[in-house]
Scaffold this motif. Structure first.
Motif, PDB file in Angstrom:
ATOM      1  N   ALA A  67      -6.845  57.785  30.725  1.00  0.00           N
ATOM      2  CA  ALA A  67      -5.965  56.644  30.494  1.00  0.00           C
ATOM      3  C   ALA A  67      -6.512  55.454  31.268  1.00  0.00           C
ATOM      4  O   ALA A  67      -7.312  55.613  32.199  1.00  0.00           O
ATOM      5  CB  ALA A  67      -4.544  56.979  30.958  1.00  0.00           C
ATOM      6  N   ASP A  70      -6.429  55.434  35.142  1.00  0.00           N
ATOM      7  CA  ASP A  70      -7.357  56.422  35.695  1.00  0.00           C
ATOM      8  C   ASP A  70      -8.802  55.969  35.519  1.00  0.00           C
ATOM      9  O   ASP A  70      -9.656  56.232  36.377  1.00  0.00           O
ATOM     10  CB  ASP A  70      -7.148  57.776  35.022  1.00  0.00           C
ATOM     11  CG  ASP A  70      -5.794  58.387  35.340  1.00  0.00           C
ATOM     12  OD1 ASP A  70      -5.290  58.131  36.454  1.00  0.00           O
ATOM     13  OD2 ASP A  70      -5.236  59.092  34.488  1.00  0.00           O
ATOM     14  N   ALA A  94      -9.275  52.419  25.675  1.00  0.00           N
ATOM     15  CA  ALA A  94      -8.228  52.946  26.556  1.00  0.00           C
ATOM     16  C   ALA A  94      -7.024  52.014  26.591  1.00  0.00           C
ATOM     17  O   ALA A  94      -5.886  52.460  26.764  1.00  0.00           O
ATOM     18  CB  ALA A  94      -8.780  53.149  27.966  1.00  0.00           C
ATOM     19  N   ASP A  97      -5.234  52.511  22.728  1.00  0.00           N
ATOM     20  CA  ASP A  97      -4.812  53.802  22.189  1.00  0.00           C
ATOM     21  C   ASP A  97      -3.350  54.177  22.432  1.00  0.00           C
ATOM     22  O   ASP A  97      -2.677  54.636  21.505  1.00  0.00           O
ATOM     23  CB  ASP A  97      -5.724  54.906  22.728  1.00  0.00           C
ATOM     24  CG  ASP A  97      -7.066  54.943  22.003  1.00  0.00           C
ATOM     25  OD1 ASP A  97      -7.239  54.142  21.052  1.00  0.00           O
ATOM     26  OD2 ASP A  97      -7.945  55.736  22.383  1.00  0.00           O
ATOM     27  N   PRO A  98      -2.802  54.004  23.647  1.00  0.00           N
ATOM     28  CA  PRO A  98      -1.411  54.448  23.857  1.00  0.00           C
ATOM     29  C   PRO A  98      -0.399  53.734  22.963  1.00  0.00           C
ATOM     30  O   PRO A  98       0.646  54.291  22.638  1.00  0.00           O
ATOM     31  CB  PRO A  98      -1.159  54.108  25.343  1.00  0.00           C
ATOM     32  CG  PRO A  98      -2.502  54.028  25.950  1.00  0.00           C
ATOM     33  CD  PRO A  98      -3.397  53.483  24.889  1.00  0.00           C
ATOM     34  N   SER A 118       0.456  48.576  30.773  1.00  0.00           N
ATOM     35  CA  SER A 118       1.889  48.783  30.608  1.00  0.00           C
ATOM     36  C   SER A 118       2.448  47.710  29.679  1.00  0.00           C
ATOM     37  O   SER A 118       1.783  46.705  29.386  1.00  0.00           O
ATOM     38  CB  SER A 118       2.598  48.733  31.961  1.00  0.00           C
ATOM     39  OG  SER A 118       2.430  47.457  32.556  1.00  0.00           O
TER      40      SER A 118
END
Length: 268
Positions: A67, A70, A94, A97-98, A118
């Motif tokens: 993520a 990280d 990265a 993707d979320p 976020s």
């Protein structure tokens, strides 16, 4: 797949040596893993001889699974990890993707932009029209009035009338799915934000203004860096930056030549 690691031992030196002082030292003959509090296993070039972790290809295959926060931490382990983890394509993937974002357009002025993805990193661009007010926009986008004012650095509701647009905080990530975000340095929010345009795209005039502001900010950062490196005042650093056509290396070289000449003729 050949190993593309560098023989230079400097690549394996930690970026922050102080972080190593309290770590457990492992003899060369021991296992390539170490156990820390809680039984977690940690592998890194700092405490192992595991050669796979200094191979660019293998390291990339591992880091691209991380993520974004990280990945940012991995970039601080050592120089070779920093080189791999700082790859723009990997950072962008990265970042997207979320939230299932289609694309991210633009380059941030600071590498710290990629440390966090976020929801607070995103905002909707709302072009202000007659009749808009902060309360009505809060209802329209289902957010709090104070959140809009805080994001846009507004002390009162009247601040809306001096602006062409407002940034609206996002509280539902569904609007990001298959969307395209533009990395922008907002002049009022005074921060870089991944901006989502629900209708159309960025205003060309606004884009030009943001690009100019970004360019000026980048120039200031370079001049500040030159000032510290040369140990001179800001005006001197700006002069050498100008005569070198904006090339910091040439600026420093020109300054060094002038300094050498002054020493030879006895000025210093």
């Amino acid at each position: 797949m050949g190993c593309c690691c560098d023989d230079d031992e400097q690549l394996l030196q930690p970026l922050n040596p102080s972080d190593i002082q309290n770590s457990v030292q492992i003899p060369p003959s021991s296992s390539s893993t170490s156990v820390v509090n809680g039984g977690d296993t940690v592998i890194s070039p700092m405490n192992s001889n595991f050669s796979a972790l200094i191979c660019h290809d293998t390291l990339r295959a591992i880091l691209e699974k991380l993520a974004l926060p990280d990945l940012a931490r991995a970039a601080c382990v050592c120089r070779i990890w920093n080189i791999v983890a700082s790859d723009r394509e990997m950072q962008t993937k990265a970042f997207k993707d979320p939230w299932k974002i289609k694309d991210v357009i633009g380059d941030p002025t600071s590498g710290s932009f990629w440390r966090d993805n976020s929801l607070s990193k995103f905002a909707i661009s709302h072009r202000i029209v007659r009749g808009d007010n902060v309360a009505s926009l809060a209802v329209k986008y289902s957010v709090h009035v104070m959140d809009i004012k805080r994001l846009n650095n507004m002390l009162s509701d009247h601040g809306i009338y001096s602006r062409d647009r407002l940034l609206i905080p996002i509280n539902n990530s569904d609007c990001l799915i298959n969307g395209t975000c533009y990395i922008e340095l907002d002049i009022y929010a005074k921060r870089e934000v991944a901006v989502l345009y629900l209708e159309g795209g960025p205003d060309p005039k606004l884009t030009t203004m943001l690009q100019r502001l970004t360019s000026e900010r980048s120039k200031k950062k370079v001049i500040d860096s030159l000032r510290r490196s040369m140990q001179v005042d800001g005006e001197t650093a700006q002069y050498y930056f100008a005569v070198s056509d904006g090339d910091p290396r040439s600026a420093f070289s020109e300054f060094s030549e002038d300094l050498r000449w002054e020493r030879e003729v006895g000025f210093t």
